[in-house]
Design an enzyme around this catalytic site. Structure first.
Site, PDB file in Angstrom:
ATOM      1  N   GLU A  41       0.807  -1.224   0.000  1.00 12.73           N
ATOM      2  CA  GLU A  41       0.000   0.000   0.000  1.00 12.73           C
ATOM      3  C   GLU A  41       0.839   1.272   0.000  1.00 12.73           C
ATOM      4  OE1 GLU A  41      -0.723  -2.633   1.864  1.00 12.73           O
ATOM      5  OE2 GLU A  41      -2.742  -3.190   1.206  1.00 12.73           O
ATOM      6  N   HIS A  72      -9.569  -4.579  11.189  1.00 12.91           N
ATOM      7  CA  HIS A  72     -10.262  -4.428   9.905  1.00 12.91           C
ATOM      8  C   HIS A  72     -11.555  -3.637  10.024  1.00 12.91           C
ATOM      9  CE1 HIS A  72      -7.431  -7.540   8.753  1.00 12.91           C
ATOM     10  NE2 HIS A  72      -7.799  -7.415   7.509  1.00 12.91           N
TER      11      HIS A  72
END
Lengths: 482, 347
Positions: free
Chosen positions: A215, A284
């Protein structure tokens, strides 16, 4: 003309120092870069290098002198052909504090710098610029355009948020060859959440780019491509993973336009699911609306309906600024009417009144709207007519729409899944307090996620998230019915 | 000793195929004009930086200020190898890069002093300057962050199918950042036209490479990504130019990224407030007297009788005048108007 050597400042905060040692003596030849003296600050001993070449004509401050103020002449450097007789005419190598020109002299065309440089050294004072250079100007007000009119008779097509997002990207990729999408599993796999389904087949691998699981790296590659003029859409599999990339999003994407004086910016969209899905636990499940909304130079969009998702994503892709586009996994499968128009684009920065009402204002965005809308329906059955505002854009925030509503209902409840401290609701409450204090009949109430990492256990997860009952209770509280 | 063990140790086979095959080219042969151009280019950077240091000492420049003195041959030699359209991006020791990319000394210096005539209208400062016109993409203050960005510039070149190359500079310190390797991986995977220029000046702020890096041969840092690299004498502008041409050709011909480790040295501290106690004076003095990039060119010019002392002095005078003019402008230009506070946040 002989040149004065001044006591240098060697750190942003140094005001004075000790001249501990002369390494050259009067009459010595000096070349640029030669170390001529050592000075001592509270932090370290530093070397003073000559900037010009010449002969050390006279030492003005003897070694061992303590507390020599920055910019005091410490020696005189004679240039070629000069002798010690010339010393009286020495001038500073450059004046550290240029004289302010007479301000009343209307003929002076140039605004003088006054003592901007010298000021920087007065570190013990408060920042110089504020002290005398007047107050900061007011932040400019921006108002987004209204939503485009949808011609009567326009066909409304039931569409899932997932399809709406894909359609938005496909339409923009057809329109502009500079638009491409990159991210993990966006191409061959057709999207981890199938948002990019079919794009590889239509646009090819050049414009639908699978990335490695990096990322930080690919966010930066996207920003670099945007700085070069492309229009990247960077998909994060979830915004939780974007924390790896947050330096590139903020330091590189959001700040470059300002730091370059408007020369270079990053037209880029960072998008992906945000917030809690279901049973994926703490790492998450987090809502980043408040995080990104903190940062000047970003736009932050968080749609609820499929129509807004489509119209706002198209706007985000066309926007010349970096846009954070926060989606939600649970909303992906929900279906809403989307107008069948060739080019349906909505304005970023405009809230939408989702339900008209008069008794209390509920402000929410993204999946928070699901609680707000259901609560309003139930409240209607109880005789409370709530107005529901969908912010749609978190930054720039359309406070005018919120304030207009609050001035009518005199009560406000905010709803979001994010943590309570420094939340979007906290900002809204503060703005309402400043701009509509006299209209309030009750304190603004916030319904937020609980102040805990998201638990895994089903019962605890349910408790950690906001729910419809909490929204109803908050509205009851602000309407003094509880 | 270390180099010797490296030579005899068995390298992974694949790595040997891709990287060891690449040899550093011989230093370029410079004609008189090239020597003079290199001399003038490097001198401009040196004099500019000396002046910046002086203005810092006088309080005209605030905050952080990182000088490029000693490293001039790296950017000067590489600029000579670039063509118009190639991009450059670097970290915060960036003044030399901007001058090499022909950005105006006045605009650079006025940015250092935070004035309206600066490249970023005073809002960026020493570490954050850009010129779209000159293909200079900054000027970045976060160690290593420019590496994915420079890789992104290369991505755009490939996307647009032009033949431009991105020259992405970073230091030996940044070479330990994770995002550098994420970038290497993507650049190699996608065959992006990017030259990674590692300016190894031996110290990441105050930490020497031997104390910070398990592998101190930075030209090998791309091996796991099949990116070849070479070590170059970054104090010799001819060696730099030859390596630059080789590397840029490599990229332009579609072979993907390449690493140039430029072995160089900064004479000054990391930033203005660094007393540089982590190295000996002798070490600095030895580099200055034996390897100075400008003196090397000067010696050749004199030796080959391509320029007299007087002619070189005239160049020095011309450069000093440019720098003095920039400094004068930068001290007297106005600060940005207060209305600039809220401009350039969004387009």
């Amino acid at each position: 003309m002989p040149v004065e050597i001044l006591m240098p400042a060697l750190s942003p905060t140094m005001e004075e120092g000790n001249l501990s040692k002369w390494l050259k003596k009067e009459g010595d030849a000096v070349a640029a870069g030669d170390v001529i003296a050592e000075i001592e600050t509270d932090k370290a001993t530093m070397e003073v290098e000559a900037v010009d070449e010449g002969t050390l004509g006279k030492i003005l401050v003897a070694e061992g002198t303590e507390g020599v103020k920055v910019n005091t002449p410490i020696a005189v450097l004679l240039q070629e052909g000069e002798s010690s007789d010339d010393i009286g005419s020495a001038k500073p190598a450059a004046s550290p504090k240029p004289e302010a020109s007479d301000k009343s002299d209307a003929d002076t065309p140039k605004e003088t710098a006054k003592d901007a440089g010298g000021k920087a050294r007065q570190a013990s004072d408060e920042p110089s610029a504020q002290k005398e250079a007047a107050k900061a100007p007011a932040a400019p007000k921006t108002e987004a355009a209204a939503d485009p009119d949808i011609p009567s008779g326009t066909e409304m097509v039931p569409t899932s948020v997932r399809e709406a997002l894909r359609d938005a990207m496909a339409e923009e990729m057809r329109r502009d060859a500079d638009v491409f999408i990159m991210g993990e599993e966006v191409a061959e796999y057709q999207g981890a959440y199938k948002i990019t389904q079919g794009l590889l087949q239509e646009f090819g691998a050049k414009r639908v780019v699978d990335t490695p699981i990096t990322e930080h790296g690919f966010a930066g590659v996207g920003v670099g491509a945007a700085m070069a003029g492309l229009r990247p859409i960077v998909e994060f599999m979830t915004f939780n993973f974007a924390m790896q990339a947050i330096d590139q999003i903020i330091n590189s994407a959001a700040k470059t336009l300002y730091m370059s004086g408007g020369q270079m910016g990053a037209p880029i969209v960072f998008r992906g699911p945000n917030g809690a899905a279901a049973r994926v636990a703490a790492q998450h499940s987090q809502d980043y609306a408040a995080w990104y909304s903190h940062v000047p130079g970003l736009k932050v969009v968080q749609p609820y309906t499929a129509a807004d998702a489509k119209g706002l994503l198209k706007a985000a892709i066309r926007d010349p600024n970096p846009v954070i586009f926060l989606e939600n996994e649970i909303l992906y499968g929900q279906t809403f009417d989307v107008p069948k128009l060739d080019d349906f684009v909505l304005p970023i920065g405009k809230a939408r009144v989702h339900r008209r009402g008069k008794d209390a204002t509920i402000v929410s965005f993204g999946i928070g709207m699901t609680y707000a809308v259901k609560a309003a329906e139930e409240l209607a059955g109880q005789g409370i007519d709530a107005e529901v505002i969908d912010l749609r854009t978190i930054r720039p925030m359309d406070m005018q729409t919120v304030l207009r509503s609050v001035k009518k209902t005199n009560r406000c409840v905010t709803v979001e899944e994010g943590y309570p401290q420094s939340s979007v609701g906290a900002h809204i409450a503060s703005e309402i307090m400043v701009h509509a204090f006299d209209y309030l009949d009750a304190p603004v109430m916030r319904v937020t996620g609980k102040d805990v990492p998201m638990p895994y256990a089903a019962n605890l997860e349910k408790l950690a998230l906001p729910n419809v009952d909490e929204v109803i209770a908050a509205v009851n509280a602000v309407t003094y019915r509880s | 000793m270390k180099a010797a063990t490296k030579k005899t140790s068995a390298k992974p086979k694949a790595a040997a195929d891709s990287a060891a095959a690449l040899k550093a080219p011989e230093p370029a042969e410079f004609d008189k004009d090239q020597e003079l151009a290199a001399y003038r280019g490097m001198l401009l950077i040196r004099r500019f930086e000396e002046k910046a240091g002086q203005l810092y000492g006088m309080g005209f420049i605030g905050g952080f200020c990182h000088l490029y003195i000693g490293q001039e041959a790296v950017v000067t030699g590489l600029r000579l190898a670039m063509k118009d359209g190639d991009q450059m991006i670097t970290a915060y020791r960036d003044h030399g890069h901007m001058l090499a990319m022909e950005m105006e000394p006045r605009g650079v210096m006025a940015e250092l002093t935070g004035r309206r005539g600066g490249y970023s209208r005073g809002k960026g400062g020493s570490m954050h300057m850009f010129s779209k016109e000159k293909n200079f993409y900054g000027g970045h203050g976060i160690v290593g962050a420019q590496v994915p960005l420079g890789t992104g510039l290369a991505f755009a070149n490939r996307y647009r199918e032009n033949d431009n190359v991105s020259l992405t500079f970073f230091g030996d310190g940044a070479a330990n950042q994770g995002q550098v390797y994420e970038s290497f991986n993507m650049a190699s995977l996608w065959k992006l036209p990017v030259v990674y220029v590692i300016e190894n000046n031996r110290y990441a702020m105050g930490t020497s490479v031997t104390r910070s890096s398990a592998e101190t041969d930075f030209s090998h840092r791309g091996l796991s990504f099949k990116i070849p690299g070479v070590q170059i004498d970054g104090m010799d502008v001819r060696a730099v130019k030859a390596a630059g041409e080789m590397a840029i050709d490599w990229c332009r011909s579609g072979k993907g990224p390449i690493i140039l480790e430029m072995q160089t040295y900064r004479y000054r501290g990391h930033s203005m407030s660094d007393p540089a106690k982590y190295r000996s004076k002798d070490e600095v003095q030895k580099m200055r007297s034996e390897h100075d990039p400008i003196e090397q060119v000067k010696a050749r010019l004199i030796d080959k009788k391509w320029a007299s002392e007087d002619e070189l002095k005239a160049i020095d005078k011309e450069v000093r005048d440019i720098v003095a003019d920039a400094a004068e402008f930068a001290q007297n230009d106005a600060e940005p108007d207060v209305s600039e506070l809220y401009t350039d946040i969004l387009r």
